[in-house]
Design a protein around this motif. Structure first.
Motif, PDB file in Angstrom:
ATOM      1  N   SER A 106       0.814  -1.221   0.000  1.00 46.83           N
ATOM      2  CA  SER A 106       0.000   0.000   0.000  1.00 46.83           C
ATOM      3  C   SER A 106       0.846   1.268   0.000  1.00 46.83           C
ATOM      4  O   SER A 106       0.325   2.356  -0.316  1.00 46.83           O
ATOM      5  N   ARG A 121     -11.269   3.222  -4.161  1.00 49.61           N
ATOM      6  CA  ARG A 121     -11.716   2.662  -2.888  1.00 49.61           C
ATOM      7  C   ARG A 121     -10.791   1.552  -2.400  1.00 49.61           C
ATOM      8  O   ARG A 121     -10.452   1.499  -1.208  1.00 49.61           O
ATOM      9  N   ALA A 125      -8.610   1.597   0.992  1.00 47.40           N
ATOM     10  CA  ALA A 125      -8.872   0.528   1.962  1.00 47.40           C
ATOM     11  C   ALA A 125      -7.579  -0.176   2.348  1.00 47.40           C
ATOM     12  O   ALA A 125      -7.369  -0.519   3.519  1.00 47.40           O
ATOM     13  N   THR A 129      -6.213  -0.185   6.106  1.00 49.18           N
ATOM     14  CA  THR A 129      -6.061  -1.495   6.753  1.00 49.18           C
ATOM     15  C   THR A 129      -4.664  -1.653   7.331  1.00 49.18           C
ATOM     16  O   THR A 129      -4.495  -2.126   8.464  1.00 49.18           O
ATOM     17  N   ASP A 160     -14.672   7.522   0.293  1.00 49.61           N
ATOM     18  CA  ASP A 160     -14.021   6.202   0.308  1.00 49.61           C
ATOM     19  C   ASP A 160     -13.088   6.060   1.510  1.00 49.61           C
ATOM     20  O   ASP A 160     -12.978   4.971   2.096  1.00 49.61           O
ATOM     21  N   ARG A 163     -15.321   5.356   4.464  1.00 49.83           N
ATOM     22  CA  ARG A 163     -15.780   3.966   4.437  1.00 49.83           C
ATOM     23  C   ARG A 163     -14.670   3.015   4.893  1.00 49.83           C
ATOM     24  O   ARG A 163     -14.907   2.086   5.675  1.00 49.83           O
ATOM     25  N   ALA A 164     -13.455   3.253   4.404  1.00 45.99           N
ATOM     26  CA  ALA A 164     -12.335   2.388   4.771  1.00 45.99           C
ATOM     27  C   ALA A 164     -12.066   2.450   6.270  1.00 45.99           C
ATOM     28  O   ALA A 164     -11.772   1.427   6.905  1.00 45.99           O
ATOM     29  N   GLU A 167     -14.794   0.402   8.041  1.00 42.55           N
ATOM     30  CA  GLU A 167     -14.676  -1.037   7.816  1.00 42.55           C
ATOM     31  C   GLU A 167     -13.441  -1.644   8.474  1.00 42.55           C
ATOM     32  O   GLU A 167     -13.369  -2.863   8.634  1.00 42.55           O
ATOM     33  N   ALA A 168     -12.484  -0.802   8.884  1.00 44.69           N
ATOM     34  CA  ALA A 168     -11.281  -1.321   9.537  1.00 44.69           C
ATOM     35  C   ALA A 168     -11.521  -1.688  10.996  1.00 44.69           C
ATOM     36  O   ALA A 168     -10.655  -2.290  11.635  1.00 44.69           O
TER      37      ALA A 168
END
Length: 510
Positions: A106, A121, A125, A129, A160, A163-164, A167-168
């Motif tokens: 990443s 996205r 993410a 992460t 985005d 959202r990431a 969701e983490a």
């Protein structure tokens, strides 16, 4: 915090090193200390700033190498920063295995962003992460934050990123269609309205699972102030119990696994004194979404020395908040407030806690501006959530506060979180005096905040500033403008010198 996967084989061919505690505090950054001539460094080519995997027993993490001389560590020893030591539950003599850290794919996306490319996205993410899993060093995090600052994030990227970050981590869900929350973007010292607004809203029957951050660039965040009054380090189970019992909570988000990357980003933002619009929006809304909020009031103070300085800046931030809120189905109300001067009298955790208590207790000496602003914001939240019709929220909020219902609710919340405490007082105090007579024409919020931090806030909760004047006040030469509070004489001296060299209160002729 997340640990790296446990290796299935020894981490290097040179055998383990023995752990020796040195008690070095690097805040939350994981660091491993090695003798620069040890076999592991020679065999693996490790040098200062290398990223490595460290394992003790079944626990592991990624850390940054610092090399030392034999005076501190022998060639058979390794040490760890306090955060890494706590995470690995290290004890003297434990076997420490060290290997190369896995490559971070990443980081290519971070470099891409540095050169001005947009991230999709999946790329965002991947970055988030790895940050949440503590695979990034502070240097890597700083690079990502800088690459996203100054308008470099599009609306889509901001959504985005939000959202990431959600969701983490974990998310909370509540068995009610309306879950209320309130947030202030900050930048105005002493603006501690959230505890009062939460108490009023909960007393009105709303569910308010409020999570807050520690201070980033300010002398106190809501979590710092609440930590003076009660326990705020609640896990998700404890927070749910408090909310189910009282209808609300006032917890520190860093103790929860809601949007865990945000707290790691905040740690580096604090060191950089950096707040970018995109990161601010993602930070605010990811925490609210993860906490299960459906209706969120956002207070945006606007002033020449506040975080948001102009109506143009407000418009840009409003557009970002509304866009991301719409993507996630949030009901948002964005309220502009006065950011020209500090709110209340206290600046710093304990001093702000004292102001909060006085307002909730309807004490005669309670700061009028903090009370008025809290009622206005609470009223707007009641209207947003449908408790009151438009234009009637302020009156209802004032009624709840005046009859003592908000104070009773606040006490119940604190008792459920571990008990209500009395704010402490600083050991050292120094008055900053007016050098001339006239009228207070300007109060620099940034300089007030800086002086309070130099005095020791928020690390020393009792430290900070007591404001004695407001805009428009007439003063005489020698009158106290504000009082510095500190727990150490050295910090008081630093703050006093700064205040003398950088006047925060401008006095003009009447």
């Amino acid at each position: 915090m997340m640990a790296a996967s446990t290796p299935t084989a020894p981490c290097n061919d040179n055998g383990p090193l023995a752990f020796r505690p040195l008690g070095i505090d690097t805040w939350q950054e994981h660091v491993v200390y090695l003798n620069r001539d040890c076999a592991v460094c020679r065999a693996e080519g490790f040098s200062a700033q290398a990223r490595v995997t460290v394992r003790i027993g079944q626990r592991s993490l990624i850390a940054t190498v610092n090399t030392v001389d034999a005076v501190l560590l022998s060639m058979e020893e390794a040490s760890l920063s306090r955060s890494a030591c706590d995470h690995l539950q290290a004890r003297a003599g434990d076997a420490v295995w060290i290997s190369h850290a896995p490559s971070l794919e990443s980081l290519r996306d971070v470099r891409s962003k540095i050169f001005g490319h947009r991230l999709d996205r999946a790329q965002l993410a991947a970055v988030v992460t790895d940050i949440a899993a503590e695979r990034y060093s502070d240097v890597h995090i700083a690079a990502f934050l800088a690459a996203c600052a100054n308008g470099r994030m599009s609306l889509r990227e901001t959504a985005d990123l939000t959202r990431a970050m959600v969701e983490a981590g974990e998310t909370l869900q509540w068995a009610t269609p309306i879950v209320a929350d309130k947030h202030c973007v900050g930048g105005v010292p002493g603006n501690r309205t959230s505890p009062i607004v939460v108490a009023i809203a909960a007393a009105a029957g709303l569910l308010v699972p409020k999570t807050s951050s520690r201070a980033i660039t300010s002398p106190a965040g809501t979590a710092d102030t609440m930590a003076v009054l009660t326990r705020v380090a609640l896990d998700a189970r404890e927070m749910r119990r408090v909310v189910e019992r009282t209808g609300a909570a006032l917890a520190w988000g860093g103790a929860l696994s809601l949007s865990p990357a945000d707290d790691l980003l905040i740690r580096v933002e604090r060191a950089l004194a950096l707040d970018s619009d995109a990161q601010m929006v993602a930070s605010i809304l990811s925490k609210k979404i993860a906490a299960g909020s459906t209706h969120v009031l956002i207070d945006v103070p606007v002033g020449p020395t506040a975080k948001v300085r102009s109506l143009q800046d407000l418009g840009r931030l409003r557009a970002m908040l509304e866009h991301v809120g719409e993507v996630f189905g949030l009901h948002l109300a964005i309220v502009q407030s006065d950011g020209r001067q500090p709110v209340g009298r206290g600046v710093g955790p304990a001093l702000e806690a004292r102001d909060v208590l006085e307002v909730l207790q309807c004490a005669p000496q309670a700061p009028v501006d903090l009370r008025t602003r809290s009622i206005m914001l609470a009223g707007a939240l009641l209207e947003l959530c449908g408790v009151c019709r438009e234009g009637e929220g302020g009156e209802e909020a004032e009624r709840i506060l005046s009859r003592g219902a908000a104070w009773q609710k606040f006490q119940a919340i604190c008792e459920a979180q571990g008990g209500l405490r009395t704010p402490g007082e600083a050991v050292f105090r120094h008055d900053i005096l007016a050098d001339r007579s006239g009228q207070v024409h300007e109060i620099d919020c940034r300089r007030i905040a800086r002086a309070a931090r130099l005095a020791g806030a928020p690390e020393h909760p009792e430290a900070g500033i007591e404001m004695k004047v407001r805009l428009g006040d007439k003063v005489t030469a020698g009158q106290t403008l504000f009082t510095l509070n500190a727990q150490a004489s050295g910090e008081l001296a630093y703050a006093t010198a700064f205040a003398a060299q950088h006047p925060a209160v401008r006095i003009d002729d009447d």
